[in-house]
Design a protein around this motif. Structure first.
Motif, mmCIF file in Angstrom:
data_model
loop_
_atom_site.group_PDB
_atom_site.id
_atom_site.type_symbol
_atom_site.label_atom_id
_atom_site.label_comp_id
_atom_site.label_asym_id
_atom_site.label_seq_id
_atom_site.Cartn_x
_atom_site.Cartn_y
_atom_site.Cartn_z
ATOM 1 N N VAL A 182 50.236 35.637 24.773
ATOM 2 C CA VAL A 182 50.917 35.969 23.515
ATOM 3 C C VAL A 182 49.888 36.158 22.403
ATOM 4 N N GLY A 183 48.877 35.286 22.364
ATOM 5 C CA GLY A 183 47.833 35.414 21.352
ATOM 6 C C GLY A 183 47.081 36.720 21.457
ATOM 7 N N LEU A 184 46.749 37.132 22.686
ATOM 8 C CA LEU A 184 46.051 38.397 22.882
ATOM 9 C C LEU A 184 46.932 39.580 22.485
ATOM 10 N N ALA A 185 48.210 39.516 22.873
ATOM 11 C CA ALA A 185 49.135 40.594 22.505
ATOM 12 C C ALA A 185 49.295 40.674 20.994
ATOM 13 N N ALA A 186 49.308 39.523 20.319
ATOM 14 C CA ALA A 186 49.424 39.504 18.859
ATOM 15 C C ALA A 186 48.232 40.185 18.211
ATOM 16 N N GLY A 187 47.029 39.942 18.725
ATOM 17 C CA GLY A 187 45.844 40.579 18.165
ATOM 18 C C GLY A 187 45.878 42.093 18.332
ATOM 19 N N ARG A 188 46.285 42.544 19.506
ATOM 20 C CA ARG A 188 46.350 43.993 19.734
ATOM 21 C C ARG A 188 47.389 44.651 18.835
ATOM 22 N N LEU A 189 48.562 44.025 18.712
ATOM 23 C CA LEU A 189 49.613 44.591 17.873
ATOM 24 C C LEU A 189 49.215 44.546 16.400
ATOM 25 N N ALA A 190 48.507 43.503 15.987
ATOM 26 C CA ALA A 190 48.064 43.400 14.592
ATOM 27 C C ALA A 190 47.140 44.555 14.237
ATOM 28 N N VAL A 191 46.223 44.901 15.123
ATOM 29 C CA VAL A 191 45.303 46.016 14.855
ATOM 30 C C VAL A 191 46.072 47.327 14.774
ATOM 31 N N ARG A 192 47.024 47.531 15.658
ATOM 32 C CA ARG A 192 47.826 48.766 15.607
ATOM 33 C C ARG A 192 48.644 48.838 14.324
ATOM 34 N N LEU A 193 49.181 47.688 13.902
ATOM 35 C CA LEU A 193 49.969 47.664 12.669
ATOM 36 C C LEU A 193 49.106 48.022 11.466
ATOM 37 N N VAL A 194 47.906 47.448 11.381
ATOM 38 C CA VAL A 194 47.017 47.755 10.257
ATOM 39 C C VAL A 194 46.685 49.243 10.236
ATOM 40 N N ASN A 195 46.364 49.819 11.370
ATOM 41 C CA ASN A 195 46.065 51.257 11.416
ATOM 42 C C ASN A 195 47.272 52.089 11.011
ATOM 43 N N HIS A 196 48.453 51.658 11.425
ATOM 44 C CA HIS A 196 49.683 52.373 11.066
ATOM 45 C C HIS A 196 49.911 52.352 9.556
ATOM 46 N N LEU A 197 49.602 51.239 8.919
ATOM 47 C CA LEU A 197 49.786 51.133 7.469
ATOM 48 C C LEU A 197 48.722 51.920 6.708
ATOM 49 N N VAL A 198 47.574 52.129 7.319
ATOM 50 C CA VAL A 198 46.550 52.957 6.691
ATOM 51 C C VAL A 198 46.963 54.419 6.734
ATOM 52 N N GLN A 199 47.449 54.838 7.889
ATOM 53 C CA GLN A 199 47.945 56.207 8.049
ATOM 54 C C GLN A 199 49.072 56.182 9.069
ATOM 55 N N ALA A 200 50.263 56.548 8.657
ATOM 56 C CA ALA A 200 51.450 56.405 9.495
ATOM 57 C C ALA A 200 51.295 57.147 10.819
ATOM 58 N N ASP A 201 51.602 56.429 11.886
ATOM 59 C CA ASP A 201 51.575 57.002 13.229
ATOM 60 C C ASP A 201 53.017 57.305 13.635
ATOM 61 N N PRO A 202 53.377 58.555 13.820
ATOM 62 C CA PRO A 202 54.777 58.887 14.143
ATOM 63 C C PRO A 202 55.257 58.273 15.455
ATOM 64 N N GLU A 203 54.338 57.906 16.337
ATOM 65 C CA GLU A 203 54.730 57.314 17.612
ATOM 66 C C GLU A 203 54.820 55.788 17.552
ATOM 67 N N PHE A 204 54.516 55.226 16.390
ATOM 68 C CA PHE A 204 54.535 53.773 16.244
ATOM 69 C C PHE A 204 55.858 53.349 15.615
ATOM 70 N N ASP A 205 56.754 52.773 16.410
ATOM 71 C CA ASP A 205 58.048 52.269 15.941
ATOM 72 C C ASP A 205 57.922 50.755 15.782
ATOM 73 N N TRP A 206 57.822 50.293 14.537
ATOM 74 C CA TRP A 206 57.549 48.875 14.299
ATOM 75 C C TRP A 206 58.636 47.976 14.868
ATOM 76 N N ASP A 207 59.900 48.334 14.653
ATOM 77 C CA ASP A 207 60.995 47.494 15.146
ATOM 78 C C ASP A 207 60.955 47.382 16.669
ATOM 79 N N ALA A 208 60.707 48.486 17.338
ATOM 80 C CA ALA A 208 60.639 48.461 18.803
ATOM 81 C C ALA A 208 59.420 47.674 19.278
ATOM 82 N N GLU A 209 58.303 47.847 18.593
ATOM 83 C CA GLU A 209 57.090 47.125 18.979
ATOM 84 C C GLU A 209 57.273 45.624 18.782
ATOM 85 N N LEU A 210 57.897 45.239 17.669
ATOM 86 C CA LEU A 210 58.103 43.819 17.401
ATOM 87 C C LEU A 210 59.058 43.212 18.421
ATOM 88 N N GLU A 211 60.119 43.939 18.761
ATOM 89 C CA GLU A 211 61.068 43.438 19.755
ATOM 90 C C GLU A 211 60.397 43.284 21.120
#
Length: 926
Positions: free
Chosen positions: A128-157
């Motif tokens: 879970v800790g490793l998955a959290a780190g990977r998702l955190a990096v993707r989230l930060v990149n998404h907030l820098v520049q929106a990724d149309p393939e990144f669905d936050w609600d689906a990723e969080l679920e």
């Protein structure tokens, strides 16, 4: 044109620390991240970044960060902080979303590499800790520049579901929480619910609510409902009439004999699956039979009389009632406007409801059985029941089918409590769930017509720890009390030994002392894992995985761990804390690896075991080493000094001041009779042993083993060993091959004095050379006609720096007449001959400066080098072999003995003619 930020944050390296480490006292995950162009864009320069981040992870508002107050991290975001720091907090916040209480984290720049950052954060579950780190990096990149393939609600679920797959169930988690509150260590043994509580000989195991004390026979009895009812009935306990059947016709005949209404259920079922209640006639029995049979593993069903009343679960732990809950079947109550389907959806929207056992309540499942039950009550799923009308969706009150629980622990009649406790004793379960059906638990079931309908092994705790109505019961406490009664131990003493040189010998000395006291010692070292003097694994076992292996062994009651730099950097210690930490020395070795470039950085790594000492523990430190001496500031417990300095020196003055304050130390006091090891504790001084009487010191000539003996005695003293046991252990420990393979072993081969040692670096060669000089001088005085030669075979590992290899050659040339340079079997990335060339370069430089050495030769293969040295050595010479594969070398030396050479065709030039000869590449390590 204004530069715009691009999503360049990437993970360069990932490392999981499973114990205390260089970054944290607790287990942690380290991500090395590269910000790329984002190094120029702190958070306050990216429009909308902070607001969107807080919208997606509102829990970040609670983070104090370095400000020490709620909202501190939000302040940092508005002021401007770098995105590696943001990734750290997002990794923590994501784990908090799934209920993991992790708060520790830090972000530090990688020295000398702009844009690279070490992101460190705690974790509870590694995956879970490793998955959290990977998702955190993707989230930060998404907030820098929106990724149309990144669905936050689906990723969080998906992340939440991933966490739920590996999470402990509520029962296991309740027991672990109680164990942690009592400082009982635990180790997860598989990906499910098998957990070890305690260490070594004190270890107990649990799997959900089954324990290592749970009887397998009792579990089998509880799984056989027919046998259970027979046993309980024979004890005079109230049970329903029942019969076991295999066919539909048998079920009908049994129901006719018992009398309607009846119940049909699987003989070996659980969680209420396949239980068909209140069957009124033959037709209903035939209709229910295939449903119950579908949930049976063996195809055997039970037909029993239907007892009317409420459903109660009595939890029995260690023979006593710990909790009682009333279980109410899944149902909805009409509001006069909503359909039954809508009422179910509303009930399932309760945040307390989840899938399976992931939350305190389970979602109500609308299946065919539920629809049929609703129809029997006169409704369809699309109907609107009258306001206040309760509509059942299940017949049984199991929480796994969507039911709710009401705590009734303190309302049960004493006679019912006694019946439940007697039922658990009859079956033989240490933890049992007794299911009562009766009109009212507050009245005696013998009078009201109730009965025990089932006895369950491994009962769930959820209905008691998280009742829907009523007070939660802390039922994990009696479970842990049963496994670890008050006053009992859960930990075994752990002694950790580190340093550049001498770790293995010191660890063996400590183990030998405690073995003499009757302890079952588990030891890890570079030679392998030893359990009670039996070598169970041949490998370099100075890392955290080997330590955990020892702690899992049920025979071990004392642990001695050799802790190497590599294991600390790779995974941390692998355990929470050590009672005694021994640091022998810190010298330049293994530099230039894993970011450790200076001896000061190496000292920081080795200080991890000192930081892992608890308040009631001890750190045994070498007062003669300045870097080790500084580690005293990192110790939470007491410091025990050891020193080889003579009285009157600055170091001894410091030790004397330490002891005047009540401290402990071991020192050497010289006299005309020799050196005495003295134990100092406060104002007292106690003589321990003469150094020249300890076999491992070679009459005091092996100064490194004098120091190792001081450290071992100090560690044993700190661990509570009596002085006479320490003295006896040191006097009976020698460096023969069977007690200390590859560590200063002395053998005589055809009159040649041979020393076999593991020396592999320049600081070690300084100590070994001092011993060679002292031993060689004594040999030379015994020969009148010719001075014996000193021949040295030297080598080092290929992952050392070039200068380290040259330094080894420089030092070796000072002590040997002939230096033969070899190489290890594994070159560790170096070309064949490269290591030997650098060592030879150092020897030649030293020879040019007038060193003792007169000749340097290269024989790259270890066994070839031994053969060459033996062929040129004469009786009385001293041969020192710095080994890699010590077993193969000892085998080769045996082949040079007169007995081996007396065999047919065997000669020093052809040892392979011996049928017992083991070639170097096939020789096992000891």
């Amino acid at each position: 044109m204004t530069e715009r930020p691009t999503p360049d944050l990437t993970i360069v390296e990932t490392r999981v620390y499973r114990g205390a480490n260089v970054w944290s006292y607790e287990r942690a995950i380290q991500l090395v991240v590269d910000l790329g162009s984002l190094e120029r864009f702190p958070t306050n320069t990216i429009p909308g970044f902070t607001d969107h981040l807080l919208e997606m992870l509102p829990g970040l508002r609670e983070h104090s960060c370095s400000r020490g107050k709620r909202g501190g991290f939000v302040e940092r975001l508005h002021e401007g902080t770098w995105l590696g720091h943001v990734a750290e907090h997002c990794s923590l916040a994501l784990q908090q979303v799934v209920g993991h209480d992790v708060r520790r984290g830090k972000t530090r720049g990688v020295k000398g590499q702009p844009g690279l950052y070490n992101v460190i954060y705690g974790y509870q579950d590694e995956q879970v800790g490793l998955a959290a780190g990977r998702l955190a990096v993707r989230l930060v990149n998404h907030l820098v520049q929106a990724d149309p393939e990144f669905d936050w609600d689906a990723e969080l679920e998906a992340f939440i579901k991933r966490a739920q797959r590996t999470a402990f169930g509520p029962s296991t988690q309740a027991i672990l929480d109680e164990a942690v509150s009592r400082d009982i260590p635990w180790i997860r043994l598989n990906q499910y619910s098998l957990v070890q509580l305690g260490q070594g000989v004190h270890a107990k195991r649990i799997r959900a609510t089954m324990t290592s004390a749970t009887s397998a026979i009792a579990v089998d009895i509880a799984s056989d409902k027919d046998l259970t009812t027979t046993l309980l009935g024979a004890a005079g306990l109230p049970v329903p009439k029942q019969e076991s059947v295999r066919t539909e016709d048998q079920a009908v005949r049994a129901a006719n004999r018992i009398g309607y209404p009846v119940v049909i259920k699987p003989l070996d079922g659980n969680h209420g699956r396949g239980v068909m209640l209140d069957l009124q006639d033959e037709a209903e029995v035939r209709e229910a039979f295939p449903v119950a049979q579908g949930e049976s593993r063996r195809g055997v069903l039970v037909v029993e009389s239907f007892i009317t009343g409420k459903d109660y679960r009595c939890l029995i732990i260690d023979g006593r009632v710990a909790a009682i809950a009333e279980r109410v079947p899944a149902s909805v109550t009409g509001d006069g406007t909503s359909t039954i389907e809508q009422l179910v959806d509303t009930a399932n929207a309760d945040p307390r409801r989840g899938v399976g056992h992931e939350k305190v309540l389970t979602r109500i499942a609308v299946n065919d059985a539920a629809v049929e039950l609703v129809r029997e009550q006169g409704f369809e799923m699309t109907d609107v029941p009258p306001e206040g009308q309760m509509v059942k969706l299940a017949l049984t009150g199991n929480m796994s089918t969507g039911g709710i629980s009401i705590d009734r622990t303190f309302e049960a009649h004493p006679e019912n409590v006694e019946i439940a406790e007697e039922a658990a004793r009859m079956v033989g379960l240490d933890i049992a769930g007794i299911d009562f059906i009766c009109p009212d638990i507050t009245e005696p079931v013998r009078e009201t017509g109730g009965a025990i309908c089932e006895v369950n092994a491994a009962p769930g705790f959820r209905m008691h720890t998280h009742p829907t109505i009523g007070e939660p019961q802390f039922i994990a406490k009696p479970v842990v009390d049963m496994l670890f009664p008050p006053g009992s131990q859960s930990r075994i003493p752990i002694v950790a030994v580190t340093g550049t040189n001498g770790k293995t010998t010191t660890s063996r000395m400590i183990s030998h002392i405690f073995k003499g006291m009757g302890r079952k010692v588990g030891m890890t070292s570079t030679d392998g894992v030893v359990i009670d003097e039996r070598l169970v694994i041949r490998a370099d076992s100075s890392g955290p995985r080997s330590a955990r292996m020892v702690l899992q062994n049920p025979r071990v009651d004392f642990a001695v761990f050799e802790v190497a730099r590599g294991g600390i950097l790779r995974e941390g210690l692998g355990y929470e804390r050590n009672d005694v930490a021994v640091v022998l020395n810190v010298q330049p070795d293994h530099l230039g690896l894993r970011g450790i470039d200076t001896v000061e950085q190496l000292a920081d790594v080795k200080a991890v075991i000192v930081e892992a000492v608890p308040r009631d523990g001890h750190a045994v430190l070498n007062a003669d080493d300045p870097l080790v001496r500084e580690m005293r500031r990192r110790c939470s417990g007491q410091v025990v000094w050891f020193s080889m300095e003579e009285p009157g020196t600055e170091t001894r003055d410091m030790i004397d001041a330490h002891c005047r304050r009540g401290g402990k130390a071991l020192v050497l006091n010289p006299s005309e009779r020799g050196e005495m090891i003295v134990v100092k504790h406060g104002p007292r001084e106690m003589q321990l042993a003469w150094t020249h009487l300890l076999p491992a010191t070679f009459s005091g000539r092996a100064r490194m083993n004098v120091q190792n003996a001081l450290a071992a005695a100090a560690a044993a003293f700190a661990a509570g060993a009596p002085l006479h046991d320490i003295r006896q252990g040191l006097r009976s420990f020698s460096t023969n091959y069977y007690l200390a393979p590859g560590r200063l072993n002395e053998v005589e081969v055809n009159g040649v004095n041979v020393i076999v040692d593991y020396c592999h670096n320049a600081p070690g060669m300084v100590a070994l050379g001092d011993f060679v000089d002292r031993l060689g001088d004594s040999l030379e005085t015994s020969h009148e006609l010719a001075r014996p030669s000193r021949i040295g075979i030297v080598a080092t590992a290929g992952d050392r720096r070039d200068q380290d290899m040259v330094d080894l050659g420089l030092e070796a040339a000072k002590h040997f007449d002939v230096v033969i340079v070899r190489e290890d079997a594994h070159s560790r990335g170096r070309a064949r001959g490269e290591v030997a060339g650098l060592i030879s370069e150092g020897v030649q430089k030293s020879m040019a400066d007038g060193a003792r050495c007169k000749q340097v030769e290269e024989a790259l293969d270890e066994i070839d080098a031994v053969r060459h040295a033996m062929s040129r050595a004469n009786a009385g010479d001293l041969l020192v072999i710095c080994v890699d594969k010590h077993a193969a070398v000892m085998t080769e030396l045996e082949n040079w003995s007169p007995q081996a050479q007396a065999g047919a065709g065997v000669s020093p030039d052809n040892p392979a003619a011996d049928p017992d000869y083991v070639p170097a590449e096939a020789a096992p390590e000891s």
